[in-house]
Design an enzyme around this catalytic site. Structure first.
Site, PDB file in Angstrom:
ATOM      1  CG  ASP A  59      -2.197   0.689   1.097  1.00 17.77           C
ATOM      2  OD1 ASP A  59      -2.309   1.494   0.161  1.00 17.77           O
ATOM      3  OD2 ASP A  59      -3.102   0.465   1.926  1.00 17.77           O
ATOM      4  CG  ASP A  91      -9.279   2.648  -0.539  1.00 16.96           C
ATOM      5  OD1 ASP A  91      -8.862   1.488  -0.659  1.00 16.96           O
ATOM      6  OD2 ASP A  91      -8.667   3.527   0.100  1.00 16.96           O
TER       7      ASP A  91
HETATM    8  C1  DGJ Z   1      -5.867   1.759   1.739  1.00 25.49           C
HETATM    9  C2  DGJ Z   1      -6.209   0.530   0.973  1.00 25.49           C
HETATM   10  O1  DGJ Z   1      -6.665   0.848  -0.296  1.00 25.49           O
HETATM   11  C3  DGJ Z   1      -7.231  -0.269   1.756  1.00 25.49           C
HETATM   12  O2  DGJ Z   1      -7.644  -1.377   1.022  1.00 25.49           O
HETATM   13  C4  DGJ Z   1      -6.609  -0.676   3.054  1.00 25.49           C
HETATM   14  O3  DGJ Z   1      -5.522  -1.533   2.819  1.00 25.49           O
HETATM   15  C5  DGJ Z   1      -6.167   0.552   3.841  1.00 25.49           C
HETATM   16  N1  DGJ Z   1      -5.325   1.402   3.040  1.00 25.49           N
HETATM   17  C6  DGJ Z   1      -5.426   0.161   5.080  1.00 25.49           C
HETATM   18  O4  DGJ Z   1      -4.878   1.220   5.708  1.00 25.49           O
END
Ligand code: DGJ
Length: 742
Positions: A479, A549
């Site tokens: 991430d 997201d």
């Molecule tokens: C952003 C990601 O896109 C989510 O899926 C998740 O992993 C969160 N960060 C966790 O902090």
């Protein structure tokens, strides 16, 4: 496929069965562009394609000759200020303060295959016969700076890869202030400009408009390729549709600051530039040093936008993505993020995993919150050791328990980040990217590590590798939850600060390279707050990327449809999540959530324990459907049929290589009553095959399904009969078509 050089006319012709790319050494020794498009016959002399006319006000280098002006010549490595007033491909600041340069032809070489790009992701070949590469050597005599222009034409597909390598062959240092990867001068401007843009949670929406005189661009100055703009653009003829007409796609294999622009000049010529964004870039080149630009890929199609996308899909799936997982069907996973966020215990995770296993899920992924003091956003990033208060058996122990259940285990990292409340920051406060004496911005309460420093990359590598060595980790979600601000490295001198953004990305690539080399069987999924770094550079290391997201099925239609313009379905991370949806609070049917997620890597992002018995049965069916068809869904030929940006319905399909099986996904946003009759003309089927439709058993030949179309009208197209299930908002259907005896 081949590369021809005609000495008498000094013309290069790169070609394969589908495309031609023509260049000429101009009268003044610079390199001119003649043609990029569908394959044409070779000729000894194409110089008549160079349209030159005396024009008032033109700046011409030769006294008495008013015909040759760089402003009116299509070029491969243009420079601003020597007659050309358009945006240049290169700008070099020299010891005397001048930025003029003049790159003249020195020679060329042709290499079988395709060389790699040092430290950078790039398309590649497995055998020399798959491609030929032309290297045109240019040099600026005043500075001694050499430019090697790399052009690769592949035996298959309509794409050309282009990059530039600069070598300082002079006696003094120079500063590269602009080093674009691609310049493509097109002879007209009769195009629509198509970009993939948006924001966090609505990434890669398709935005199109008519190309017009002046400059239009997409860019990132955020240190990542960004949610806002993708390093991709397409120029399509106004009449071009998904299935027909000309389109040129431009894609940059890079994950940092970029610029892609088209400049239409006064005479309706279009200059396309793609490369590292010059605004944040200045690279010092000492004598003997070299600089390699990222690679740009251009794809030509005369079969509509789908033809262009398929060219990118094939190349990026097979010859950009790499490694063990490149050609393998992707595991169906469950991720705990939307199920628990930070609020979990080991037992809670195991409960989610057990239920997932019962449904047929193949991998459990533990997301954010498992390390250091990370129970919330304010702490822990940088301390990549399990928090034993939460996970008493550590990562190795948890992974072991998951493996014992018969599932694989995956783990989340955010390697480039640090919280102030972390042991890493306490030991190395100077490892942040921040500008001395200036305030610094956090993003999500976290700061960015200076990945331009090898010791930082080394330390993070050490921590990650230690976990991967001791625990059975089969997947990593990498991430990156903030963009870069106050970009400055305390390890570099003042005149190298313009290098930091690019060096940062090189550091990220270095870490990916080391980890993928040491752990070749681990499946990497890239992520940046969803789709903030969904780019070809990442695909080289991680064959799939979390698309957004936003997990709402309706929002995902647009995000995944847009992504498919350039990126293969096997790269699009897509999960079924809970309703009401966490991001938009929308209720959508479970089958629609799955019908969207099937066109991607597929998985679940919820706690299955909270579903009803009926829903669990449906989930089991979804998983067995995906197991049966994921090879086709992820690796078949993908066609967009109806755009969610243009109406109430969306449709796409995949077709197997032998054309015997196809899956059509049809989606309708809002329900209607007394609706129009609807049908969709399918694509890619064999006209002579008779296909049986899984929904009603009907049989139709491919030519009919592509000519008349597949009828998608439903019960709402008239009065709703009693005892017939009423369809609803956010309805969707899958049609599996199989070739049978007619
Ligand atoms: C952003 C990601 O896109 C989510 O899926 C998740 O992993 C969160 N960060 C966790 O902090």
């Amino acid at each position: 496929m081949g590369i021809l050089y005609h000495e008498s006319s000094k013309t290069f012709h790169l070609f394969n069965g589908e495309i031609s790319y023509l260049m000429i050494v101009l009268a003044n020794g610079q390199l001119g562009q003649l043609y990029f498009g569908r394959r044409i016959h070779d000729r000894e002399d194409f110089s008549d394609l160079l349209e030159i006319a005396p024009r008032a006000m033109a700046a011409c280098p030769t006294l008495g000759d008013k015909t040759f002006s760089l402003e009116h010549v299509k070029q491969e490595l243009p420079v601003y200020g020597t007659g050309d007033y358009r945006s240049p491909a290169v700008e070099v600041q020299q010891p005397n303060g001048s930025r003029l340069s003049d790159f003249r032809y020195q020679g060329y070489r042709i290499e079988a295959g395709k060389p790699g790009l040092s430290g950078l992701p790039a398309t590649y070949v497995e055998k020399e016969q798959e491609a030929d590469t032309l290297v045109v050597e240019l040099a600026d005599t005043v500075t001694g700076l050499k430019a090697e222009l790399y052009y690769t034409v592949f035996a298959q597909g309509s794409a050309v890869a282009r990059s530039v390598r600069y070598v300082n062959g002079g006696r003094e240092a120079v500063y590269l202030e602009r080093a674009m990867s691609l310049c493509l001068d097109l002879p007209d401007c009769d195009y629509d400009w198509v970009q993939l843009s948006g924001a966090w949670a609505r990434e890669r929406h398709v935005i199109a408009r008519r190309l017009a005189m002046g400059i239009q661009s997409v860019a990132s100055l955020r240190g990542n390729s960004s949610h806002q703009h993708n390093p991709f653009l397409a120029l399509k003829r106004p009449a071009t549709t998904e299935q027909q007409g000309e389109a040129i796609g431009v894609s940059l294999v890079y994950s940092g600051n970029f610029l892609m622009q088209a400049e239409v000049d006064a005479h309706n010529c279009t200059r396309v530039l793609a490369g590292i964004h010059p605004d944040t870039f200045c690279w010092k080149l000492e004598p003997g040093e070299s600089f390699q630009t990222p690679e740009a890929v251009i794809a030509y199609s005369c079969q509509g936008l789908n033809g262009m996308s398929q060219a990118f899909h094939r190349l990026y799936q097979k010859r950009l993505a790499r490694g063990y997982w490149r050609d393998r069907e992707r595991p169906i996973l469950i991720n705990n993020w939307e199920a628990t966020f930070f609020d979990f215990t080991e037992e809670a995770l195991l409960q989610i995993a057990r239920k997932a296993k019962e449904c047929g899920v193949e991998m459990f992924v533990l997301d954010d919150g498992w390390f250091g003091g990370r129970r919330h956003e304010m702490a822990g990033l940088g301390d990549w050791r399990a928090n034993k208060d939460v996970l008493p058996h550590g990562i190795a122990g948890l992974a072991e328990q998951i493996e014992e259940m018969g599932m694989k285990f995956g783990l989340w990292f955010e390697p480039e980040m640090v919280n102030i409340d972390s042991d890493l920051y306490r030991s190395h406060p100077d490892w942040l990217l921040e500008t001395p004496d200036r305030a610094r911005c956090h993003g999500r309460n976290q700061y960015v590590l200076d990945f331009s420093r090898p010791e930082v990359v080394d330390t993070i590598y050490g921590m990650m590798a230690a976990i991967l060595r001791e625990a059975k980790v089969s997947y990593i979600k990498w991430d990156m939850n903030r963009s870069i601000t106050e970009c400055y490295s305390k390890a570099l001198p003042a005149d190298r600060q313009g290098e930091v953004f690019h060096r940062y990305i090189l550091g990220v690539y270095e870490l990916y390279q080391r980890l993928t080399e040491e752990f070749p069987h681990v499946l990497f999924e890239s992520c940046a707050s969803g789709g903030g770094r969904f780019d070809p550079g990442m695909l080289y290391y991680a064959p799939q990327a979390w698309a957004s997201d936003n997990t709402d099925a309706v929002e995902r239609m647009k995000i995944q449809y847009g992504s498919s313009l350039c990126y293969p379905i096997s790269s699009i991370g897509s999960h079924v999540s809970v309703t009401p949806n966490h991001q938009v609070n929308r209720q959508t049917p479970l089958h629609t959530r799955a019908n969207v997620a099937y066109f991607g890597t597929f998985g679940y992002e919820l706690d299955l324990n909270k579903l009803s018995e009926e829903e669990i049965e449906a989930v089991k069916e979804q998983i067995s459907f995906m197991k049966e068809y994921r090879g086709l869904l992820q690796f078949g030929t993908f066609y967009r049929l109806k755009s969610p940006f243009e109406g109430n319905e969306m449709c796409w399909m995949v077709v197997s290589e032998d054309q015997r099986t196809a899956i059509v996904g049809w989606y309708r946003i809002l329900n209607q009553v007394n609706a129009h009759f609807t049908r969709i003309q399918l694509a890619g089927l064999a006209p002579d095959f008779c296909y049986q439709n899984s929904r009603d058993g009907s049989k139709h030949y491919g030519d009919e399904l592509m000519g008349f179309g597949l009828i998608t009208s439903d019960v709402t197209a008239g009065e709703i009969p009693p005892n017939v299930a009423h369809s609803c908002d956010f309805e969707s259907r899958l049609y599996v078509l199989k070739a049978v005896e007619g």
